[in-house]
Design an enzyme around this catalytic site. Structure first.
Site, PDB file in Angstrom:
ATOM      1  N   ASP A 254      -8.401   3.487  -9.904  1.00 36.23           N
ATOM      2  CA  ASP A 254      -8.626   2.179  -9.301  1.00 36.23           C
ATOM      3  C   ASP A 254      -8.508   2.261  -7.779  1.00 36.23           C
ATOM      4  O   ASP A 254      -7.652   2.975  -7.252  1.00 36.23           O
ATOM      5  CB  ASP A 254      -7.571   1.200  -9.849  1.00 36.23           C
ATOM      6  CG  ASP A 254      -7.725  -0.196  -9.294  1.00 36.23           C
ATOM      7  OD1 ASP A 254      -8.696  -0.869  -9.649  1.00 36.23           O
ATOM      8  OD2 ASP A 254      -6.874  -0.606  -8.466  1.00 36.23           O
TER       9      ASP A 254
ATOM     10  N   GLU B  84     -13.128   4.788  -8.515  1.00 30.81           N
ATOM     11  CA  GLU B  84     -13.757   3.518  -8.190  1.00 30.81           C
ATOM     12  C   GLU B  84     -13.920   3.401  -6.685  1.00 30.81           C
ATOM     13  O   GLU B  84     -12.963   3.152  -5.957  1.00 30.81           O
ATOM     14  CB  GLU B  84     -12.932   2.361  -8.737  1.00 30.81           C
ATOM     15  CG  GLU B  84     -13.726   1.083  -8.725  1.00 30.81           C
ATOM     16  CD  GLU B  84     -13.062  -0.045  -8.011  1.00 30.81           C
ATOM     17  OE1 GLU B  84     -13.524  -1.175  -8.156  1.00 30.81           O
ATOM     18  OE2 GLU B  84     -12.083   0.184  -7.277  1.00 30.81           O
TER      19      GLU B  84
ATOM     20  N   ASP C 296       0.806  -1.218   0.000  1.00 35.72           N
ATOM     21  CA  ASP C 296       0.000   0.000   0.000  1.00 35.72           C
ATOM     22  C   ASP C 296       0.842   1.273   0.000  1.00 35.72           C
ATOM     23  O   ASP C 296       1.589   1.551   0.944  1.00 35.72           O
ATOM     24  CB  ASP C 296      -0.914  -0.027   1.236  1.00 35.72           C
ATOM     25  CG  ASP C 296      -2.146   0.824   1.019  1.00 35.72           C
ATOM     26  OD1 ASP C 296      -2.869   0.559   0.038  1.00 35.72           O
ATOM     27  OD2 ASP C 296      -2.377   1.751   1.816  1.00 35.72           O
TER      28      ASP C 296
ATOM     29  N   ASN D  34     -19.101  -4.621 -14.819  1.00 33.79           N
ATOM     30  CA  ASN D  34     -17.736  -4.178 -15.132  1.00 33.79           C
ATOM     31  C   ASN D  34     -16.810  -5.396 -15.152  1.00 33.79           C
ATOM     32  O   ASN D  34     -17.261  -6.534 -14.995  1.00 33.79           O
ATOM     33  CB  ASN D  34     -17.269  -3.063 -14.189  1.00 33.79           C
ATOM     34  CG  ASN D  34     -16.841  -3.562 -12.811  1.00 33.79           C
ATOM     35  OD1 ASN D  34     -17.063  -4.722 -12.452  1.00 33.79           O
ATOM     36  ND2 ASN D  34     -16.251  -2.702 -12.030  1.00 33.79           N
TER      37      ASN D  34
HETATM   38  C1  LAG Z   1      -9.919  -2.829  -8.051  1.00 28.58           C
HETATM   39  N1  LAG Z   1     -10.723  -1.973  -7.633  1.00 28.58           N
HETATM   40  O1  LAG Z   1     -10.595  -1.342  -6.479  1.00 28.58           O
HETATM   41  C2  LAG Z   1     -10.033  -3.509  -9.354  1.00 28.58           C
HETATM   42  O2  LAG Z   1     -11.231  -3.159 -10.013  1.00 28.58           O
HETATM   43  C3  LAG Z   1      -9.895  -4.972  -9.124  1.00 28.58           C
HETATM   44  O3  LAG Z   1      -9.996  -5.661 -10.354  1.00 28.58           O
HETATM   45  C4  LAG Z   1      -8.552  -5.243  -8.436  1.00 28.58           C
HETATM   46  O4  LAG Z   1      -8.475  -6.590  -7.977  1.00 28.58           O
HETATM   47  C5  LAG Z   1      -8.368  -4.398  -7.179  1.00 28.58           C
HETATM   48  N2  LAG Z   1      -8.941  -3.129  -7.244  1.00 28.58           N
HETATM   49  C6  LAG Z   1      -6.901  -4.188  -6.926  1.00 28.58           C
HETATM   50  O5  LAG Z   1      -6.379  -3.314  -7.907  1.00 28.58           O
HETATM   51  C7  LAG Z   1      -8.031  -7.525  -8.900  1.00 28.58           C
HETATM   52  C8  LAG Z   1      -8.696  -8.855  -8.606  1.00 28.58           C
HETATM   53  C9  LAG Z   1      -8.092  -9.490  -7.361  1.00 28.58           C
HETATM   54  C10 LAG Z   1      -6.586  -9.587  -7.520  1.00 28.58           C
HETATM   55  C11 LAG Z   1      -6.067  -8.153  -7.647  1.00 28.58           C
HETATM   56  C12 LAG Z   1      -4.557  -8.078  -7.753  1.00 28.58           C
HETATM   57  O6  LAG Z   1     -10.100  -8.662  -8.417  1.00 28.58           O
HETATM   58  O7  LAG Z   1      -8.631 -10.824  -7.242  1.00 28.58           O
HETATM   59  O8  LAG Z   1      -6.035 -10.206  -6.389  1.00 28.58           O
HETATM   60  O9  LAG Z   1      -6.611  -7.589  -8.859  1.00 28.58           O
HETATM   61  O10 LAG Z   1      -4.092  -8.770  -8.876  1.00 28.58           O
HETATM   62  C13 LAG Z   1      -5.210 -11.318  -6.657  1.00 28.58           C
HETATM   63  C14 LAG Z   1      -5.791 -12.590  -6.025  1.00 28.58           C
HETATM   64  C15 LAG Z   1      -5.868 -12.411  -4.514  1.00 28.58           C
HETATM   65  C16 LAG Z   1      -4.482 -12.100  -3.959  1.00 28.58           C
HETATM   66  C17 LAG Z   1      -3.896 -10.888  -4.680  1.00 28.58           C
HETATM   67  C18 LAG Z   1      -2.468 -10.640  -4.275  1.00 28.58           C
HETATM   68  O11 LAG Z   1      -7.088 -12.817  -6.565  1.00 28.58           O
HETATM   69  O12 LAG Z   1      -6.371 -13.625  -3.927  1.00 28.58           O
HETATM   70  O13 LAG Z   1      -4.542 -11.797  -2.578  1.00 28.58           O
HETATM   71  O14 LAG Z   1      -3.905 -11.107  -6.106  1.00 28.58           O
HETATM   72  O15 LAG Z   1      -1.681 -11.748  -4.591  1.00 28.58           O
HETATM   73 CA    CA Z   2      -4.317   2.614   0.490  1.00 29.90          CA
END
Ligand code: LAG
Ligand code: CA
Length: 483
Positions: free
Chosen positions: A183, A219, A153, A284
């Site tokens: 984002d 967002e 962060d 989305n």
């Molecule tokens: C957003 N909005 O606030 C985006 O629209 C969303 O697509 C983003 O999450 C999020 N913020 C962070 O920018 C996406 C996926 C998550 C993914 C994350 C990072 O929805 O599922 O997390 O991007 O790539 C993934 C894994 C998690 C894990 C994380 C870190 O799914 O389980 O904890 O990576 O390894």
């Molecule tokens: Ca923050």
């Protein structure tokens, strides 16, 4: 999520001359360097794990980006960029040259030399949760200063971090982009976003009126009941209204005893933010696959009949600043209510490169690209929205169930049938007399109509028929589609 995963999302040359007053806008996926995730294999969400602000991603490098923006601007298509600056990659990513353009990072040491950021640029010392992650959304300190999904962060309250973000955004502006989706804005203090925005350049004067400011939408997922609220962000620009797609999906699915007649009061009285702040959409890139918010109520291309009605209603209704989706196919695999393939990225080759968008003679897409924006009903409703822009709702009618109709003050009229019985009704449309072409079952081509024709009498009355099994469950007519 076509959103710029398209090598050239720029449909400029295909806009029919009659519709050239349209100003298409496209929101693209994060274009900066991200972590290459191999397990699962190249998920779409790797693009939300920044490594640097170099313009380098699966969608292309900086010169390709510049080329796309230039070509699009030259035909009046504006590009909006999804910018990820709440965080960098996940804390467990290890270290190495595993940015998509080989940039080095060390997640444990919080070292990102290609920006550069170091451990002093992150919020770990402020976050007090045992895991270092956000654990409780009732605590605004956690929401702003702890890790979202374990993502490192950034301290946007520090000048040093702000200036890196400002340089990144200004670089994009100078290349010609028209604005940004911020984002994870909920996880950044609105005052920090504000400082960053005030330092942004005006849009590139090669394409935009001198002094133009970037269009901003933030967002923020606020369904109520949390510490951070959408309203905190209003002064920075538009804010995503996630209740919109969730509530509209619930109505069209007839869940919770909802019916379309209830949409007569659609807007602020549905606990949504003021229309002039709301950024709205049916689905989305997150919630079309169970991420983000909205759950199973969200309508997507997987349910085309209801989806087209939802998008049609959204575009016909004056509430909010609307966005339509453009997606790719993936092997959806629902087990016990969750999609095991919710991570699958865009159509790609075995080396990970994204497959080009095939466009057929009939203007639809192939190669795994869905291109909802090219579906006739959706594209024609975008035109409808532009034709009726600024006009209030008039002549609302409903059958107290799932048949509704409304006009836009003499510029357009729509009729929906989401009941399990036929609709046959004569309604006052408020439109000038004439023969109109329904832009859902067809389109106006010269003096002819490829769909059904609607006769509006001298007194504005017209007869509408939509059988419940009809291929097209709604009708839309407007003054530019008069024969
Ligand atoms: C957003 N909005 O606030 C985006 O629209 C969303 O697509 C983003 O999450 C999020 N913020 C962070 O920018 C996406 C996926 C998550 C993914 C994350 C990072 O929805 O599922 O997390 O991007 O790539 C993934 C894994 C998690 C894990 C994380 C870190 O799914 O389980 O904890 O990576 O390894
Ligand atoms: Ca923050």
């Amino acid at each position: 999520m076509a959103q710029g995963l398209l090598p050239c999302p720029c449909p400029g040359t295909r806009i029919r001359p009659a519709y050239s007053y349209l100003r298409p806008k496209i929101k693209i996926s994060p274009p900066n360097e991200n972590l290459v995730v191999m397990n699962p294999w190249r998920p779409w969400w790797e693009r939300y794990q920044p490594v640097s602000y170099k313009l380098c991603s699966r969608s292309g490098n900086e010169s390709e980006f510049r080329d796309m923006v230039t070509r699009c601007n030259n035909v009046g298509v504006h590009i909006y960029v999804d910018v990820v600056f709440n965080h960098m990659l996940n804390s467990a990513a290890g270290s190495g040259n595993r940015g998509i353009c080989n940039s080095y990072f060390n997640a444990e040491r919080h070292d990102f030399p290609s920006v550069p950021y170091s451990r002093f640029d992150f919020n770990d010392p402020i976050c007090k949760t045992p895991s270092g992650d956000i654990e409780n959304y009732s605590d605004p300190i956690q929401v702003r200063y702890c890790r979202l999904y374990g993502l490192l962060d950034l301290s946007q309250w520090k000048d040093d971090v702000r200036s890196k973000i400002i340089d990144f955004l200004n670089h994009l502006i100078d290349l010609g982009v028209a604005g940004f989706r911020i984002d994870a804005a909920k996880h950044i203090r609105p005052e920090d976003i504000n400082v960053i925005l005030t330092k942004l350049n005006n849009l590139n004067a090669r394409w935009f009126t001198k002094g133009s400011r970037p269009f901003i939408y933030q967002e923020v997922i606020d369904l109520g009941g949390e510490a951070v609220q959408s309203s905190e962000y209003f002064r920075n620009g538009r804010v995503t209204e996630f209740k919109y797609g969730m509530q509209l999906g619930t109505v069209l699915r007839k869940w919770n005893e909802q019916k379309m007649a209830n949409l007569k009061s659609w807007g602020e009285s549905w606990h949504m933010m003021p229309s002039n702040k709301a950024f709205v959409f049916v689905d989305n890139h997150d919630n079309q696959r169970g991420h983000g918010s909205g759950g199973s109520s969200i309508l997507t291309f997987w349910n085309p009949r209801l989806y087209k009605m939802a998008v049609g209603f959204m575009l016909a209704h004056p509430y909010g600043f609307t966005r339509i989706m453009s997606s790719y196919w993936w092997p959806k695999d629902i087990q016990n209510g969750t999609d095991l393939n919710d991570w699958v990225g865009p159509p790609s080759n075995s080396d990970g490169s994204i497959k080009p968008v095939t466009i057929y003679a009939n203007e639809t897409c192939g190669n795994g690209w869905i291109c909802e924006h090219r579906w006739d009903e959706i594209r024609n409703m975008v035109i409808f929205r532009n034709v009726v822009y600024g006009e209030p709702i008039t002549n609302w009618w409903d059958n107290n169930n799932n048949q509704v109709a409304f006009g836009r003050a003499g510029k357009g009229f729509v009729v929906f049938n989401n009941d399990d019985r036929n609709l046959l009704v004569i309604l006052p449309t408020g439109l000038p007399a004439g023969v109109y072409c329904d832009v859902i079952s067809g389109r106006k081509e010269g003096k002819t109509c490829t769909g059904i024709q609607i006769h509006v009498a001298a007194n504005g009355m017209a007869r509408f028929q939509i059988n419940y099994q009809a291929k097209h469950p709604f009708i839309a007519i407007h003054v530019e589609a008069r024969l």
